[in-house]
Write a protein that holds these residues in place. Structure first.
Motif, PDB file in Angstrom:
ATOM      1  N   VAL A  67       0.769  -1.114  -0.060  1.00 33.86           N
ATOM      2  CA  VAL A  67      -0.044  -0.047   0.093  1.00 33.86           C
ATOM      3  C   VAL A  67       0.959   1.223   0.100  1.00 33.86           C
ATOM      4  CG1 VAL A  67      -1.810   1.312   1.300  1.00 33.86           C
ATOM      5  CG2 VAL A  67      -2.036  -0.914   0.992  1.00 33.86           C
ATOM      6  N   LEU A  68       1.852   1.227   0.813  1.00 35.35           N
ATOM      7  CA  LEU A  68       2.807   2.449   0.723  1.00 35.35           C
ATOM      8  C   LEU A  68       3.476   2.793  -0.653  1.00 35.35           C
ATOM      9  CD1 LEU A  68       4.645   4.448   2.321  1.00 35.35           C
ATOM     10  CD2 LEU A  68       6.328   2.865   2.621  1.00 35.35           C
ATOM     11  N   THR A  69       3.844   1.611  -1.376  1.00 35.53           N
ATOM     12  CA  THR A  69       4.382   1.981  -2.663  1.00 35.53           C
ATOM     13  C   THR A  69       3.379   2.327  -3.609  1.00 35.53           C
ATOM     14  OG1 THR A  69       5.847   0.024  -2.150  1.00 35.53           O
ATOM     15  CG2 THR A  69       5.399   0.576  -4.555  1.00 35.53           C
ATOM     16  N   GLU A  70       1.939   1.914  -3.418  1.00 31.02           N
ATOM     17  CA  GLU A  70       1.118   2.300  -4.237  1.00 31.02           C
ATOM     18  C   GLU A  70       0.742   3.936  -3.793  1.00 31.02           C
ATOM     19  OE1 GLU A  70      -2.060  -0.155  -3.403  1.00 31.02           O
ATOM     20  OE2 GLU A  70      -1.327  -1.899  -4.746  1.00 31.02           O
ATOM     21  N   VAL A  71       0.774   4.223  -2.767  1.00 29.65           N
ATOM     22  CA  VAL A  71       0.396   5.680  -2.515  1.00 29.65           C
ATOM     23  C   VAL A  71       1.539   6.401  -2.996  1.00 29.65           C
ATOM     24  CG1 VAL A  71       0.228   7.077  -0.458  1.00 29.65           C
ATOM     25  CG2 VAL A  71      -1.115   5.162  -0.561  1.00 29.65           C
ATOM     26  N   GLN A  72       2.634   6.178  -2.743  1.00 26.36           N
ATOM     27  CA  GLN A  72       3.961   6.884  -2.869  1.00 26.36           C
ATOM     28  C   GLN A  72       3.899   7.086  -4.539  1.00 26.36           C
ATOM     29  OE1 GLN A  72       7.022   4.946  -1.098  1.00 26.36           O
ATOM     30  NE2 GLN A  72       6.909   6.402   0.790  1.00 26.36           N
TER      31      GLN A  72
END
Length: 74
Positions: A67-72
């Motif tokens: 999720v962090l990778t997607e948000v970033q």
């Protein structure tokens, strides 16, 4: 600029640089499980707890990193 000024709005996304965030604690319990704990709000009686079994901690962390990778990347 103060909060009682007629020309200020808390909805101004350019003015509000840090949004409200509840306190979150992350720690392990005596059984080695992961505990994610959110401090109770003024209108709640207790903190909110999420306990992740020790065998599932890596799965949860991997999902959070995804999720962090997607948000970033937005």
């Amino acid at each position: 600029m103060n909060d009682d000024s007629a020309d200020f709005s808390w909805r101004d996304i350019e003015a509000v640089v840090v949004r409200q965030q509840d306190a979150i604690a992350v720690y392990s319990n005596p059984d080695g499980d992961l505990v994610i704990r959110r401090r109770r709000a003024w209108d709640e009686d207790d903190d909110v707890w999420i306990v992740v079994a020790q065998t599932q901690i890596r799965t949860v962390i991997d999902a959070m990193e995804k999720v962090l990778t997607e948000v970033q990347s937005r």
